[in-house]
Design a protein around this motif. Structure first.
Motif, PDB file in Angstrom:
ATOM      1  N   GLU A 194      -5.661   1.918  -1.294  1.00 44.13           N
ATOM      2  CA  GLU A 194      -6.637   1.405  -0.542  1.00 44.13           C
ATOM      3  C   GLU A 194      -7.345   0.074  -1.294  1.00 44.13           C
ATOM      4  N   TRP A 195      -6.317  -0.840  -1.655  1.00 47.51           N
ATOM      5  CA  TRP A 195      -6.616  -2.010  -2.197  1.00 47.51           C
ATOM      6  C   TRP A 195      -7.652  -1.767  -3.668  1.00 47.51           C
ATOM      7  N   HIS A 239       1.087  -9.400   4.682  1.00 44.15           N
ATOM      8  CA  HIS A 239      -0.155  -8.318   4.373  1.00 44.15           C
ATOM      9  C   HIS A 239      -0.652  -8.431   3.030  1.00 44.15           C
ATOM     10  N   TRP A 240      -0.676  -9.811   2.365  1.00 45.51           N
ATOM     11  CA  TRP A 240      -1.485  -9.740   1.323  1.00 45.51           C
ATOM     12  C   TRP A 240      -0.855  -9.750  -0.029  1.00 45.51           C
ATOM     13  N   TRP A 298     -18.953   2.596   5.999  1.00 50.27           N
ATOM     14  CA  TRP A 298     -18.954   1.737   7.284  1.00 50.27           C
ATOM     15  C   TRP A 298     -19.655   2.738   8.297  1.00 50.27           C
ATOM     16  N   TRP A 303      -4.942   3.231  11.768  1.00 42.42           N
ATOM     17  CA  TRP A 303      -4.670   3.021  10.418  1.00 42.42           C
ATOM     18  C   TRP A 303      -5.152   4.432   9.730  1.00 42.42           C
ATOM     19  N   ASN A 363      -1.843 -10.678   8.797  1.00 40.47           N
ATOM     20  CA  ASN A 363      -2.913  -9.706   8.791  1.00 40.47           C
ATOM     21  C   ASN A 363      -4.178 -10.173   8.125  1.00 40.47           C
ATOM     22  N   GLU A 364      -5.116  -9.921   9.062  1.00 47.73           N
ATOM     23  CA  GLU A 364      -6.526 -10.162   8.399  1.00 47.73           C
ATOM     24  C   GLU A 364      -6.594 -11.512   7.778  1.00 47.73           C
ATOM     25  N   GLN A 378       0.601  -1.218   0.024  1.00 50.94           N
ATOM     26  CA  GLN A 378       0.054   0.059  -0.020  1.00 50.94           C
ATOM     27  C   GLN A 378       0.765   1.355  -0.139  1.00 50.94           C
ATOM     28  N   ASN A 390      -8.081  -5.614  14.519  1.00 51.29           N
ATOM     29  CA  ASN A 390      -8.281  -4.453  13.766  1.00 51.29           C
ATOM     30  C   ASN A 390      -9.819  -4.334  13.848  1.00 51.29           C
ATOM     31  N   MET A 406     -16.135   4.759   3.516  1.00 50.83           N
ATOM     32  CA  MET A 406     -16.262   3.649   2.964  1.00 50.83           C
ATOM     33  C   MET A 406     -17.773   3.076   3.100  1.00 50.83           C
ATOM     34  N   TYR A 443     -12.979  -1.704  12.582  1.00 54.59           N
ATOM     35  CA  TYR A 443     -13.599  -0.582  11.890  1.00 54.59           C
ATOM     36  C   TYR A 443     -14.909  -0.254  12.076  1.00 54.59           C
ATOM     37  N   PHE A 466      -7.264   7.413   4.344  1.00 51.36           N
ATOM     38  CA  PHE A 466      -7.441   6.791   5.736  1.00 51.36           C
ATOM     39  C   PHE A 466      -6.293   7.711   6.453  1.00 51.36           C
ATOM     40  N   GLU A 473      -5.147  -2.096  14.094  1.00 49.25           N
ATOM     41  CA  GLU A 473      -5.744  -1.146  13.256  1.00 49.25           C
ATOM     42  C   GLU A 473      -7.159  -0.686  13.677  1.00 49.25           C
TER      43      GLU A 473
HETATM   44  N1  LIG Z   1     -10.448  -1.017   4.109  1.00 45.67           N
HETATM   45  N2  LIG Z   1      -9.677  -0.504   4.960  1.00 45.67           N
HETATM   46  C1  LIG Z   1      -8.667   0.150   5.414  1.00 45.67           C
HETATM   47  C2  LIG Z   1      -7.627  -1.212   6.197  1.00 45.67           C
HETATM   48  C3  LIG Z   1      -6.805  -1.671   4.956  1.00 45.67           C
HETATM   49  O1  LIG Z   1      -6.190  -0.590   4.434  1.00 45.67           O
HETATM   50  C4  LIG Z   1      -5.521  -2.545   5.489  1.00 45.67           C
HETATM   51  O2  LIG Z   1      -4.780  -2.879   4.631  1.00 45.67           O
HETATM   52  C5  LIG Z   1      -6.461  -3.899   6.037  1.00 45.67           C
HETATM   53  O3  LIG Z   1      -5.287  -4.282   6.979  1.00 45.67           O
HETATM   54  C6  LIG Z   1      -7.662  -3.262   6.797  1.00 45.67           C
HETATM   55  O4  LIG Z   1      -8.958  -3.207   6.001  1.00 45.67           O
HETATM   56  C7  LIG Z   1      -8.354  -2.162   6.741  1.00 45.67           C
END
Ligand SMILES: N#[N+]C[C@@H]1[C@@H](O)[C@H](O)[C@@H](O)[C@@H]2O[C@H]12
Length: 447
Positions: A406-407, A118-119, A325, A399, A163-164, A18, A294, A323, A296, A415, A352
């Motif tokens: 942001e993916w 982290h992915w 949310w 975070w 992570n997640e 990221q 984490n 988002m 949110y 963020f 986070e």
């Molecule tokens: N969406 N969103 C923000 C944040 C993302 O940017 C992070 O990489 C993840 O660990 C988690 O999802 C949260």
């Protein structure tokens, strides 16, 4: 004032894909996110992490910014494709970046907290029979983690295996919103199992290396789920939604088994759990030193006979972030109390918590992100209440340090507590960064 314990860890968090950019430098090879983000329609406006925040080249400036804010700890992730660009081929140049980064942090008394995964799975791993679908991924991951422990070991007091895992498996292999973009729920549960297994094996490897002064844990994204009414069917919907989001990961790690109700529900969808072998759950549930949380938002559901989980989301009454949310700080308190009551008395860190809002640089060069200040303050109040009642919460990581990729949303969602102008790479401390600086100095928040 609401005081936090003197030793409370005030941090910020980011992740490699990221923020780093430099995707072809010093031996790095593509990750699944390099290919996914370049696939038509997968990310907002085709955004990629090719440059991101150019952190790979600007890390000294970014560490200086952390020092200016006064953060005590920095949670970052390590890019597996920098360390093992090809199967079995270690890349010292890739490791050198993280050694430089850690040196800069330690020079400024900022505690490094490293997330191993982290992915950004190396593309070579995915090309070998689907990455996390392949049980060999456990072996590849442990080789990677072990090399990190050897090279960075005790320089990093907090090691986070994953992570997640929910996002790396369910969102990525089941729902398809994240890389590699599969939409197969059986695959999602296979990937989840191998990720959890790799976590357990890495913890065992860490213990064998006896790394003095360092602790190891895992970070889970957890979403408290509430029934839309007191009707029994809505409560059942909430039970299944909770199993889907939370218990499928909490139970194996802390109880050594997958939740029975979800096994029964899922068996109707995926058939045999033939990917779970004797001893796997014992490995997954090896003792850890801390849990990363984490948080949110929360979920509210009502019964829906047609859906896989018998649950349909119901929008909550609270304000929303960019988002979409719902903002629900009280649900963070509920979550922490539940974890303490049902799962663990181990130290926990909020690894986070943060929010995306429409951030604009005004003519005077400021970013007046009052909504983000309010969001963080209210969640810190919830955390403080948990601590006051004896909860074992040791730290909080915002975070994120800075706006980043942001993916699937690309750079459309900000963020950060530091604004990034992605055209110039200029960093601007938002009002939230200046506010967080004061919080850290006092280790307290105003009522
Ligand atoms: N969406 N969103 C923000 C944040 C993302 O940017 C992070 O990489 C993840 O660990 C988690 O999802 C949260």
């Amino acid at each position: 004032m609401i005081k936090f314990p003197k030793e409370f860890v005030w941090g910020v968090a980011t992740s490699s894909y990221q923020i780093e950019g430099a995707v072809n430098e010093d031996g790095r090879t593509p990750s699944i996110w390099d290919t996914f983000s370049k696939t038509e329609g997968k990310t907002y406006n085709g955004h990629t992490g090719d440059v991101a925040c150019d952190h790979y080249h600007r890390y000294k400036e970014d560490v200086e910014i952390m020092k200016e804010i006064g953060v005590k700890a920095y949670r970052f992730s390590i890019a597996w494709p920098r360390i093992f660009p090809e199967e079995g081929k270690y890349n010292p140049k890739g490791m050198d970046f993280y050694k430089r980064l850690v040196d800069e942090l330690l020079k400024r008394d900022i505690t490094p907290a490293a997330t191993i995964y982290h992915w950004d799975l190396p593309k070579w791993a995915y090309d070998k029979r689907g990455g996390w679908l392949n049980r060999d991924s456990v072996k590849w991951y442990v080789e990677y983690a072990t090399k990190l422990f050897e090279e960075l070991g005790d320089a990093i007091p907090l090691w986070i295996t994953h992570n997640e895992p929910w996002c790396a498996s369910i969102l990525s292999y089941g729902i398809g919103e994240h890389a590699p973009g599969h939409k197969n729920y059986r695959e999602a549960l296979i990937a989840a199992h191998h990720i959890l297994l790799s976590h357990g094996e890495a913890v065992k490897a860490f213990r064998e290396m006896n790394i003095k002064g360092s602790k190891i844990g895992i970070t889970l994204n957890l979403t408290p789920v509430y029934p839309a009414s007191e009707k029994e069917e809505d409560k059942l919907a909430a039970q299944y939604a909770d199993g889907f989001s939370n218990r499928w990961f909490l139970d194996p790690i802390f109880k050594g088994n997958y939740p029975e109700d979800m096994m029964e529900l899922y068996s109707k969808i995926i058939g045999e759990f033939d990917f779970i072998r004797e001893g796997d759950l014992k490995t997954i549930s090896v003792p850890i030193d801390f849990l990363g949380v984490n948080y949110y938002t929360r979920g509210i559901v009502k019964y829906d006979e047609e859906s896989m989980l018998k649950a349909e989301n119901v929008p909550g009454p609270g304000k929303r972030t960019e988002m979409g949310w719902e903002i629900s700080p009280e649900s963070l308190y509920d979550l922490l109390k539940r974890l303490d009551r049902e799962y663990t008395k181990l130290p926990m860190y909020i690894t986070e918590n943060g929010a995306a809002f429409k951030d604009e640089v005004t003519e005077d060069g400021r970013v007046r992100d009052d909504e983000r200040i309010e969001y963080i303050k209210e969640h810190l109040k919830a955390a403080a209440k948990f601590i006051e009642e004896g909860g074992n919460l040791k730290g909080y990581f915002v975070w994120s340090l800075m706006d980043n990729f942001e993916w699937a949303h690309g750079y459309s969602k900000r963020f950060g507590i530091v604004y990034v102008d992605f055209n110039t790479q200029k960093r601007i401390l938002k009002d939230s960064a200046l506010w967080y600086k004061e919080v850290i100095e006092k280790s307290a928040i105003e009522e």
